[in-house]
Design a protein around this motif. Structure first.
Motif, PDB file in Angstrom:
ATOM      1  N   ALA A 111       0.644  -1.235  -0.066  1.00 24.96           N
ATOM      2  CA  ALA A 111      -0.110  -0.022  -0.081  1.00 24.96           C
ATOM      3  C   ALA A 111       0.718   1.334  -0.065  1.00 24.96           C
ATOM      4  O   ALA A 111       0.650   2.070  -0.568  1.00 24.96           O
ATOM      5  N   ASP A 112       1.950   1.099   0.815  1.00 16.15           N
ATOM      6  CA  ASP A 112       3.042   2.288   0.798  1.00 16.15           C
ATOM      7  C   ASP A 112       3.399   2.426  -0.502  1.00 16.15           C
ATOM      8  O   ASP A 112       3.576   3.783  -1.119  1.00 16.15           O
ATOM      9  N   LYS A 113       3.894   1.554  -1.199  1.00 11.05           N
ATOM     10  CA  LYS A 113       4.551   1.723  -2.660  1.00 11.05           C
ATOM     11  C   LYS A 113       3.609   2.032  -3.425  1.00 11.05           C
ATOM     12  O   LYS A 113       3.811   2.896  -4.372  1.00 11.05           O
ATOM     13  N   LEU A 114       2.103   1.642  -3.571  1.00  7.07           N
ATOM     14  CA  LEU A 114       1.219   2.096  -4.493  1.00  7.07           C
ATOM     15  C   LEU A 114       0.989   3.679  -4.116  1.00  7.07           C
ATOM     16  O   LEU A 114       0.741   4.282  -4.927  1.00  7.07           O
ATOM     17  N   GLN A 115       1.005   4.011  -2.768  1.00  7.28           N
ATOM     18  CA  GLN A 115       0.659   5.575  -2.602  1.00  7.28           C
ATOM     19  C   GLN A 115       1.762   6.457  -2.951  1.00  7.28           C
ATOM     20  O   GLN A 115       1.632   7.532  -3.715  1.00  7.28           O
ATOM     21  N   LYS A 116       2.960   5.988  -3.147  1.00  2.00           N
ATOM     22  CA  LYS A 116       4.065   6.581  -3.532  1.00  2.00           C
ATOM     23  C   LYS A 116       4.078   6.663  -5.017  1.00  2.00           C
ATOM     24  O   LYS A 116       4.269   7.922  -5.658  1.00  2.00           O
ATOM     25  N   VAL A 117       3.532   5.811  -5.683  1.00  2.00           N
ATOM     26  CA  VAL A 117       3.475   5.663  -7.196  1.00  2.00           C
ATOM     27  C   VAL A 117       2.458   6.505  -7.407  1.00  2.00           C
ATOM     28  O   VAL A 117       2.505   7.231  -8.545  1.00  2.00           O
ATOM     29  N   LYS A 118       1.405   6.500  -6.860  1.00  2.00           N
ATOM     30  CA  LYS A 118       0.182   7.448  -7.144  1.00  2.00           C
ATOM     31  C   LYS A 118       0.495   8.693  -7.002  1.00  2.00           C
ATOM     32  O   LYS A 118       0.231   9.523  -7.839  1.00  2.00           O
ATOM     33  N   GLU A 119       1.256   8.965  -5.971  1.00  2.00           N
ATOM     34  CA  GLU A 119       1.631  10.630  -5.813  1.00  2.00           C
ATOM     35  C   GLU A 119       2.753  11.030  -6.980  1.00  2.00           C
ATOM     36  O   GLU A 119       2.650  12.046  -7.484  1.00  2.00           O
ATOM     37  N   LYS A 120       3.620  10.099  -7.156  1.00  2.00           N
ATOM     38  CA  LYS A 120       4.626  10.360  -8.396  1.00  2.00           C
ATOM     39  C   LYS A 120       3.574  10.556  -9.662  1.00  2.00           C
ATOM     40  O   LYS A 120       3.995  11.433 -10.291  1.00  2.00           O
ATOM     41  N   ASN A 121       2.487   9.847  -9.746  1.00  2.00           N
ATOM     42  CA  ASN A 121       1.933   9.947 -11.210  1.00  2.00           C
ATOM     43  C   ASN A 121       1.093  11.174 -11.137  1.00  2.00           C
ATOM     44  O   ASN A 121       0.975  11.830 -12.259  1.00  2.00           O
ATOM     45  N   GLN A 122       0.812  11.710  -9.937  1.00  2.00           N
ATOM     46  CA  GLN A 122      -0.051  12.816  -9.925  1.00  2.00           C
ATOM     47  C   GLN A 122       0.845  14.075 -10.352  1.00  2.00           C
ATOM     48  O   GLN A 122       0.252  15.187 -10.875  1.00  2.00           O
ATOM     49  N   LYS A 123       2.236  14.125  -9.831  1.00  2.00           N
ATOM     50  CA  LYS A 123       2.965  15.017 -10.647  1.00  2.00           C
ATOM     51  C   LYS A 123       3.443  14.861 -12.220  1.00  2.00           C
ATOM     52  O   LYS A 123       3.551  15.828 -12.550  1.00  2.00           O
ATOM     53  N   VAL A 124       3.727  13.841 -12.454  1.00  2.00           N
ATOM     54  CA  VAL A 124       4.168  13.428 -13.855  1.00  2.00           C
ATOM     55  C   VAL A 124       3.093  13.229 -14.810  1.00  2.00           C
ATOM     56  O   VAL A 124       3.261  13.999 -15.940  1.00  2.00           O
ATOM     57  N   VAL A 125       1.948  12.800 -14.702  1.00  2.00           N
ATOM     58  CA  VAL A 125       0.756  12.487 -15.699  1.00  2.00           C
ATOM     59  C   VAL A 125       0.360  13.893 -16.180  1.00  2.00           C
ATOM     60  O   VAL A 125       0.232  13.922 -17.390  1.00  2.00           O
ATOM     61  N   PRO A 126      -0.027  14.845 -15.398  1.00  2.00           N
ATOM     62  CA  PRO A 126      -0.474  16.195 -16.028  1.00  2.00           C
ATOM     63  C   PRO A 126       0.535  16.702 -16.847  1.00  2.00           C
ATOM     64  O   PRO A 126       0.226  17.224 -17.932  1.00  2.00           O
ATOM     65  N   LYS A 127       1.779  16.614 -16.672  1.00  2.00           N
ATOM     66  CA  LYS A 127       2.801  17.084 -17.558  1.00  2.00           C
ATOM     67  C   LYS A 127       2.771  16.494 -18.962  1.00  2.00           C
ATOM     68  O   LYS A 127       2.999  17.101 -19.989  1.00  2.00           O
ATOM     69  N   ILE A 128       2.626  15.216 -18.713  1.00  2.00           N
ATOM     70  CA  ILE A 128       2.779  14.440 -20.061  1.00  2.00           C
ATOM     71  C   ILE A 128       1.502  14.504 -20.856  1.00  2.00           C
ATOM     72  O   ILE A 128       1.480  14.552 -21.955  1.00  2.00           O
ATOM     73  N   ALA A 129       0.478  14.863 -20.132  1.00  2.00           N
ATOM     74  CA  ALA A 129      -0.836  14.816 -20.702  1.00  2.00           C
ATOM     75  C   ALA A 129      -0.779  16.246 -21.252  1.00  2.00           C
ATOM     76  O   ALA A 129      -1.321  16.478 -22.677  1.00  2.00           O
ATOM     77  N   GLU A 130      -0.265  17.395 -20.947  1.00  2.00           N
ATOM     78  CA  GLU A 130      -0.185  18.510 -21.574  1.00  2.00           C
ATOM     79  C   GLU A 130       0.737  18.572 -22.836  1.00  2.00           C
ATOM     80  O   GLU A 130       0.449  19.193 -23.638  1.00  2.00           O
ATOM     81  N   GLU A 131       2.038  17.977 -22.701  1.00  2.00           N
ATOM     82  CA  GLU A 131       2.723  17.784 -23.901  1.00  2.00           C
ATOM     83  C   GLU A 131       2.045  17.169 -24.851  1.00  2.00           C
ATOM     84  O   GLU A 131       2.208  17.491 -26.247  1.00  2.00           O
ATOM     85  N   THR A 132       1.432  15.992 -24.618  1.00  2.00           N
ATOM     86  CA  THR A 132       0.882  15.146 -25.695  1.00  2.00           C
ATOM     87  C   THR A 132      -0.433  16.129 -26.238  1.00  2.00           C
ATOM     88  O   THR A 132      -0.675  15.980 -27.355  1.00  2.00           O
ATOM     89  N   GLU A 133      -1.134  16.856 -25.433  1.00  2.00           N
ATOM     90  CA  GLU A 133      -2.261  17.741 -25.990  1.00  2.00           C
ATOM     91  C   GLU A 133      -1.635  18.855 -26.863  1.00  2.00           C
ATOM     92  O   GLU A 133      -2.098  18.955 -27.952  1.00  2.00           O
ATOM     93  N   ASP A 134      -0.232  19.298 -26.614  1.00  2.00           N
ATOM     94  CA  ASP A 134       0.311  20.254 -27.328  1.00  2.00           C
ATOM     95  C   ASP A 134       0.607  19.755 -28.722  1.00  2.00           C
ATOM     96  O   ASP A 134       0.597  20.254 -29.782  1.00  2.00           O
ATOM     97  N   LYS A 135       1.323  18.608 -28.682  1.00  2.00           N
ATOM     98  CA  LYS A 135       1.588  17.831 -29.919  1.00  2.00           C
ATOM     99  C   LYS A 135       0.573  17.385 -30.802  1.00  2.00           C
ATOM    100  O   LYS A 135       0.539  17.712 -32.016  1.00  2.00           O
ATOM    101  N   MET A 136      -0.779  17.018 -30.078  1.00  2.00           N
ATOM    102  CA  MET A 136      -1.728  16.696 -30.752  1.00  2.00           C
ATOM    103  C   MET A 136      -2.453  17.912 -31.557  1.00  2.00           C
ATOM    104  O   MET A 136      -2.842  17.978 -32.641  1.00  2.00           O
ATOM    105  N   GLN A 137      -2.463  19.051 -30.884  1.00  2.00           N
ATOM    106  CA  GLN A 137      -2.865  20.531 -31.423  1.00  2.00           C
ATOM    107  C   GLN A 137      -1.927  20.766 -32.535  1.00  2.00           C
ATOM    108  O   GLN A 137      -2.319  20.915 -33.376  1.00  2.00           O
ATOM    109  N   ASP A 138      -0.757  20.440 -32.454  1.00  2.00           N
ATOM    110  CA  ASP A 138       0.205  20.826 -33.667  1.00  2.00           C
ATOM    111  C   ASP A 138       0.004  20.170 -34.705  1.00  2.00           C
ATOM    112  O   ASP A 138      -0.092  20.454 -36.004  1.00  2.00           O
ATOM    113  N   ALA A 139      -0.213  18.871 -34.450  1.00  2.00           N
ATOM    114  CA  ALA A 139      -0.520  17.905 -35.649  1.00  2.00           C
ATOM    115  C   ALA A 139      -1.938  18.504 -36.344  1.00  2.00           C
ATOM    116  O   ALA A 139      -2.046  18.316 -37.512  1.00  2.00           O
TER     117      ALA A 139
END
Length: 164
Positions: A57-85
């Protein structure tokens, strides 16, 4: 490890006690000891399982917190790339549209010029062909005497006067 040591010590103690006690009591004690050992073993397994579950559960919580930081950045980059395309595709489609309109204009101008094409009614018939009588003979040809000389040509001022 401590569980194994405790089990071993408990086993030796149980053996010494069993030698000193009568058989009836020994059977009861042995049953009680088995029940107690079974409960201890069950509790130990439960504790280890709970400990592993807590670690997971602790490992899962750490991964969840890490994903909360990383996923929005990746989603924003993907959105920008999609918009450019999409913008690139839009520009290409606009070029195709413009090219199509130019081709359409050329075709319509060609069609307009084709309206001057002669039809069936403009084809000469047999009546329009000259016959032998219409061909000029030697007597109809102009000779030297038909050539105009200089005095017969009207001066420029006279010709201007005629037009006024």
């Amino acid at each position: 490890m401590s569980f194994k040591l405790a089990k071993k010590a408990l086993g030796k103690t149980a053996e010494k006690t069993a030698e000193a006690v009568p058989d009836e009591v020994e059977d009861k004690v042995r049953d009680k000891m088995k029940e107690k050992a079974h409960e201890m073993f069950k509790d130990k397994i439960y504790e280890e399982a709970q400990e592993k579950a807590d670690k997971a559960a602790d490992k899962l919580q750490k991964v969840k917190e890490k994903n909360q930081k990383v996923v929005p950045k990746i989603a924003e980059e993907t959105e920008d790339k999609m918009q450019d395309a999409l913008m690139s595709a839009k520009d290409k489609m606009q070029d195709v549209k413009n090219t199509g309109e130019a081709v359409q204009e050329k075709l319509s101008s060609i069609n307009k010029s084709k309206n001057n094409v002669k039809g069936v009614q403009d084809i000469k018939s047999v009546r329009d062909i000259k016959s032998v009588q219409d061909i000029k003979g030697a007597s109809n040809l102009k000779g030297v005497q038909d050539i105009k000389t200089r005095p017969q040509i009207k001066p420029i001022q006279e010709s201007k006067a005629l037009y006024n």
